[in-house]
Design an enzyme around this catalytic site. Sequence first.
Site, PDB file in Angstrom:
ATOM      1  N   CYS A 135      77.970  -0.925  50.927  1.00 35.64           N
ATOM      2  CA  CYS A 135      78.592  -1.903  50.032  1.00 35.64           C
ATOM      3  C   CYS A 135      77.501  -2.819  49.504  1.00 35.64           C
ATOM      4  CB  CYS A 135      79.643  -2.711  50.795  1.00 35.64           C
ATOM      5  SG  CYS A 135      80.285  -4.093  49.837  1.00 35.64           S
ATOM      6  N   THR A 141      82.806 -10.603  51.830  1.00 35.01           N
ATOM      7  CA  THR A 141      81.747  -9.634  51.566  1.00 35.01           C
ATOM      8  C   THR A 141      80.561 -10.301  50.870  1.00 35.01           C
ATOM      9  OG1 THR A 141      83.321  -7.841  51.415  1.00 35.01           O
ATOM     10  CG2 THR A 141      81.218  -7.517  50.301  1.00 35.01           C
ATOM     11  N   HIS A 149      89.342  -5.419  41.213  1.00 32.77           N
ATOM     12  CA  HIS A 149      88.667  -4.994  42.441  1.00 32.77           C
ATOM     13  C   HIS A 149      89.155  -3.607  42.872  1.00 32.77           C
ATOM     14  CE1 HIS A 149      85.592  -6.182  45.101  1.00 32.77           C
ATOM     15  NE2 HIS A 149      86.313  -6.175  46.195  1.00 32.77           N
ATOM     16  N   CYS A 178      82.328   2.399  43.437  1.00 35.84           N
ATOM     17  CA  CYS A 178      81.404   2.217  44.566  1.00 35.84           C
ATOM     18  C   CYS A 178      81.637   3.244  45.672  1.00 35.84           C
ATOM     19  CB  CYS A 178      81.500   0.803  45.108  1.00 35.84           C
ATOM     20  SG  CYS A 178      83.083   0.349  45.829  1.00 35.84           S
TER      21      CYS A 178
END
Lengths: 121, 482
Positions: free
Chosen positions: B98, B189, B290, B297
């Site tokens: 991430c 995050t 998101h 990702c």
Amino acid sequence: MSDQRVSINFCGGCNPWINRQEIAQEVKRLLSQDGCVVVFNSYEADLVIYLSGCSSNCAQKFSSEVIPCVVVAAASIDAAAVEEQKIAAEIVARVRRFCKRMEVSMGSGHGSNRADNFSRR
Amino acid sequence: MKTAAQYEESLRRLNLKVYLQGERVENPVDHPIIRPSMNSVKTTYALAEDPLYQDLMTATSHLTGKKINRFCHLHQSTDDLVKKIKMQRLLGQKTAACFQRCVGMDAINAVDSVTFEMDQKLGTKYHERFTQFLLKMQEEDWTVDGAMTDPKGDRGLSPSQQTDPDLYVHVTERTDDGIVVRGAKAHQTGALNSHWILVMPTSTMRQEDADYALSFVAPADGKGIFYIYGRQSSDTRKLEGGDIDVGNKQFGGHEALMVFDDVFIPWENVFMCGEYEFSGVLVERFAGYHRQSYGGCKVGVGDVLIGAAAVAADYNGAAKASHIKDKLVEMTHLNETLYACGIACSAEGHKTASGTYLINMLLANVTKQNVTRFPYEIARLAEDIAGGLMVTMPSEKDLRHPEIGKVVEKYFRGVASVPTEDRMRILRLIENLTLGTAAVGYRTESMHGAGSPQAQRIMIARQSNPERKKELAKAIAGIGTN
């Protein structure tokens, strides 16, 4: 041979089927020997080489510029299949043809950057 | 734009208050457990400097006309939305982790359109304030943490009904100069790799919860803000000093609990304060962006895991087995399905009143719903291909041992042409992604990040237009036409 300004415009590289860096370096090396000025990711150029890693052709498809160009998308040039090892040489051959036409055009008094039979957008 | 080196240097100048395993961390940038996550964010700066990746990594600011990092950009077209997905896939491929910066990008895009619509309806000045912040963010190339998820306490109670009012971030005081806020944001995050925090409400608020309808920005090292670092499975392997057993030595991600202990926020940094009727749309849009992000990702990380499984098959001498080939095909099919969803919700996006483009909400929620499932299956297939050795083989120290190292070398070799160390490295990478530190991002974050599965099902139900589908069926069946 030429003082043309050539730009190599890359896609973002999320799915490369060809080695864009190696091809670009080889093209830059060969064209620099010809006297061309090679830059990256610019439209301040006489000709643009769009260099996309896959067939999506992102290097060109998001652009609205109208400029003589060579379009590389994965192992193809201007939509015709080309083996990866021959891509750099084929690009250079096409750029040289463009430069020659430009010289002829300038010599005949047509000072525009028209390059007939060249891809454009 | 900042260079990668300038980004790292800018983090060193922050005075973050961080706790990790019961101790205060004075230098988060160089802490061996935190450092890999910083490297991931740093890659978002490094690739923006590289001509090979600039088409995805940079954009032109609609505010200034200057070239900026795409993570600081408001989407001005569906092309921008598509490029966002491609950029995220690229970064997932480059880090296998991430890279944390998406959450801020998704937050600024959501806050932009919602504050614009608030000002239109209520005559407030939130959008103007937000735009001033955005200009600075673009100019300074800040990494911004988008902070949404509150601890939430008893899920059966609203914020104002909680026994402890701090379980949702809320206003405790209003003055002529600003507001004072208290509470916490969980699962943050990239919090320690961020320059600023952009806070948003965690859910739709009602009138009685107006003090919880809050959006503001604060410097990450602001007075009263501190962090408690989240553990990850196998995280202490990073303290052992080797580079095989960690699986991915260079990159990682992180989450932290972010605590606001009576933090003062000047009015110019407040973008919502009590306008509860706009809290729901802000949550919905941020979550939508998101959920789109995960279609990029996770696909990039999936690319690495598929590659690792294929390499493991090569090293095991099993690459030609038809069932192995078929499993790799299935992994690719699942991964590309996620990508197709990410691209689809982007290409089907539309313009909001502020001019910023929003994804197609139904397709973004479908994207994320698939992300709650497919990485688990991809991980299962990777483990199947890798073999049990990925969790039973000895350590790097055993491999390096002057006596037993030879035994490890001898008995854990697969095909003769591949060194045992290489085989151990690829199996450790698979372990890292499927049940090690990176599994935090690739598995459980796929389940719960950007909202747990049920949150997407609620949105899918809302967006599915069932009456239209009933009409279609009735028309074909000849019902009501006679």
